[in-house]
Design a protein around this motif. Structure first.
Motif, mmCIF file in Angstrom:
data_model
loop_
_atom_site.group_PDB
_atom_site.id
_atom_site.type_symbol
_atom_site.label_atom_id
_atom_site.label_comp_id
_atom_site.label_asym_id
_atom_site.label_seq_id
_atom_site.Cartn_x
_atom_site.Cartn_y
_atom_site.Cartn_z
ATOM 1 N N ILE A 1 0.340 -1.436 0.320
ATOM 2 C CA ILE A 1 -0.328 -0.334 -0.333
ATOM 3 C C ILE A 1 0.392 1.326 0.147
ATOM 4 N N ASP A 2 2.086 1.506 0.616
ATOM 5 C CA ASP A 2 2.499 2.080 1.037
ATOM 6 C C ASP A 2 3.399 2.590 -0.727
ATOM 7 N N THR A 3 3.616 1.590 -1.344
ATOM 8 C CA THR A 3 4.593 1.965 -3.020
ATOM 9 C C THR A 3 3.493 2.465 -3.537
ATOM 10 N N LEU A 4 2.624 1.583 -3.035
ATOM 11 C CA LEU A 4 1.713 2.251 -4.582
ATOM 12 C C LEU A 4 1.248 3.086 -4.597
ATOM 13 N N GLN A 5 1.589 3.941 -3.484
ATOM 14 C CA GLN A 5 1.157 5.806 -3.607
ATOM 15 C C GLN A 5 2.361 6.239 -4.542
ATOM 16 N N LEU A 6 3.815 5.863 -4.556
ATOM 17 C CA LEU A 6 4.808 6.562 -5.436
ATOM 18 C C LEU A 6 4.452 5.957 -6.755
ATOM 19 N N SER A 7 5.082 6.748 -7.652
ATOM 20 C CA SER A 7 5.128 7.632 -9.085
ATOM 21 C C SER A 7 6.456 6.657 -9.995
ATOM 22 N N ASP A 8 6.035 6.318 -10.663
ATOM 23 C CA ASP A 8 7.628 5.689 -11.554
ATOM 24 C C ASP A 8 7.995 7.649 -11.384
ATOM 25 N N GLY A 9 9.792 7.578 -11.236
ATOM 26 C CA GLY A 9 10.638 8.733 -11.230
ATOM 27 C C GLY A 9 11.408 8.844 -10.088
ATOM 28 N N GLU A 10 11.643 9.826 -9.843
ATOM 29 C CA GLU A 10 12.913 10.480 -8.433
ATOM 30 C C GLU A 10 11.763 10.587 -7.322
ATOM 31 N N ALA A 11 12.310 10.470 -5.723
ATOM 32 C CA ALA A 11 11.984 10.712 -4.998
ATOM 33 C C ALA A 11 13.547 10.885 -3.943
ATOM 34 N N LYS A 12 12.233 11.316 -2.717
ATOM 35 C CA LYS A 12 13.645 11.217 -1.491
ATOM 36 C C LYS A 12 13.109 11.230 -0.787
ATOM 37 N N ALA A 13 14.095 10.431 0.681
ATOM 38 C CA ALA A 13 14.115 9.837 1.764
ATOM 39 C C ALA A 13 14.109 10.868 2.695
ATOM 40 N N GLN A 14 13.359 11.019 3.889
ATOM 41 C CA GLN A 14 14.415 11.636 4.824
ATOM 42 C C GLN A 14 14.140 10.987 5.988
ATOM 43 N N LEU A 15 14.884 11.192 7.287
ATOM 44 C CA LEU A 15 14.579 11.171 8.316
ATOM 45 C C LEU A 15 14.888 11.933 9.445
ATOM 46 N N ASN A 16 13.563 12.102 10.385
ATOM 47 C CA ASN A 16 13.852 13.194 10.939
ATOM 48 C C ASN A 16 14.047 12.992 12.647
ATOM 49 N N ILE A 17 14.692 12.411 13.734
ATOM 50 C CA ILE A 17 14.919 12.289 15.312
ATOM 51 C C ILE A 17 14.851 13.555 15.710
ATOM 52 N N THR A 18 13.571 13.103 16.890
ATOM 53 C CA THR A 18 13.325 13.710 18.347
ATOM 54 C C THR A 18 14.065 13.167 19.486
ATOM 55 N N LYS A 19 14.650 14.080 20.266
ATOM 56 C CA LYS A 19 14.596 13.681 21.650
ATOM 57 C C LYS A 19 13.825 14.408 22.270
ATOM 58 N N GLU A 20 13.983 13.988 24.077
ATOM 59 C CA GLU A 20 13.329 15.042 24.843
ATOM 60 C C GLU A 20 12.247 15.741 24.967
ATOM 61 N N SER A 21 11.444 15.104 24.503
ATOM 62 C CA SER A 21 10.337 15.549 23.549
ATOM 63 C C SER A 21 9.770 16.572 22.544
ATOM 64 N N GLY A 22 10.956 16.432 21.874
ATOM 65 C CA GLY A 22 10.593 17.552 20.600
ATOM 66 C C GLY A 22 11.931 18.601 20.735
ATOM 67 N N LYS A 23 12.782 18.942 21.946
ATOM 68 C CA LYS A 23 13.791 19.896 22.772
ATOM 69 C C LYS A 23 15.032 19.780 21.254
ATOM 70 N N ILE A 24 15.432 18.269 21.564
ATOM 71 C CA ILE A 24 16.151 18.164 20.533
ATOM 72 C C ILE A 24 15.949 17.444 18.885
ATOM 73 N N ARG A 25 16.207 18.048 17.745
ATOM 74 C CA ARG A 25 15.383 17.198 16.438
ATOM 75 C C ARG A 25 15.938 17.111 15.593
ATOM 76 N N LEU A 26 17.079 16.539 14.673
ATOM 77 C CA LEU A 26 17.945 16.210 13.874
ATOM 78 C C LEU A 26 17.710 15.133 12.950
ATOM 79 N N PRO A 27 17.899 16.451 11.550
ATOM 80 C CA PRO A 27 16.898 15.956 10.409
ATOM 81 C C PRO A 27 18.409 15.482 9.562
ATOM 82 N N THR A 28 17.959 14.213 8.982
ATOM 83 C CA THR A 28 18.775 13.823 8.257
ATOM 84 C C THR A 28 18.843 14.019 6.604
ATOM 85 N N TYR A 29 20.259 13.678 5.837
ATOM 86 C CA TYR A 29 20.411 14.275 4.425
ATOM 87 C C TYR A 29 19.316 13.770 3.543
ATOM 88 N N GLU A 30 18.532 14.159 2.140
ATOM 89 C CA GLU A 30 17.824 13.248 1.876
ATOM 90 C C GLU A 30 18.384 13.086 0.806
#
Length: 110
Positions: A66-95
């Motif tokens: 179901i997840d991947t059926l939402q995607l279309s042929d071509g390019e996409a970007k994935a990213q992680l966002n990591i939070t700690k201490e109820s959002g006091k610390i937020r670390l986004p990763t590269y795309e």
């Protein structure tokens, strides 16, 4: 990032993201997203899904048909966002670039 991850529409891959060893994921909330054509298509988190997990400094994200059926042929970007201490610390990763590959059958198969 030398290699581009490839995901076929309708496939069920587990994507892995290797983070620097300096990133401590203990007690962290991990948010994952895929953006395609300037919109977020898939969003998951370790807060509300077992599909996002980690072992050491490797984050794994399971994508369902179901997840991947939402995607279309071509390019996409994935990213992680990591939070700690109820959002006091937020670390986004590269795309991370992802190439979405065509599949002739665009429905869930059992």
């Amino acid at each position: 990032m030398p290699d581009i991850t490839q995901v076929s529409v309708g496939a069920t891959p587990t994507l892995e993201f290797l983070l620097p060893t300096s990133v401590d994921l203990t007690d962290a909330n991990i948010y994952f997203s895929i953006e395609q054509f300037n919109r977020t298509v898939i969003e998951k988190s370790s807060v509300d899904s077992e599909d996002v997990s980690y072992d050491g400094n490797t984050v794994s994200v399971y994508l369902s048909q179901i997840d991947t059926l939402q995607l279309s042929d071509g390019e996409a970007k994935a990213q992680l966002n990591i939070t700690k201490e109820s959002g006091k610390i937020r670390l986004p990763t590269y795309e991370a670039p992802i190439k979405i590959l065509h599949n002739e059958i665009k429905r869930v198969l059992t």
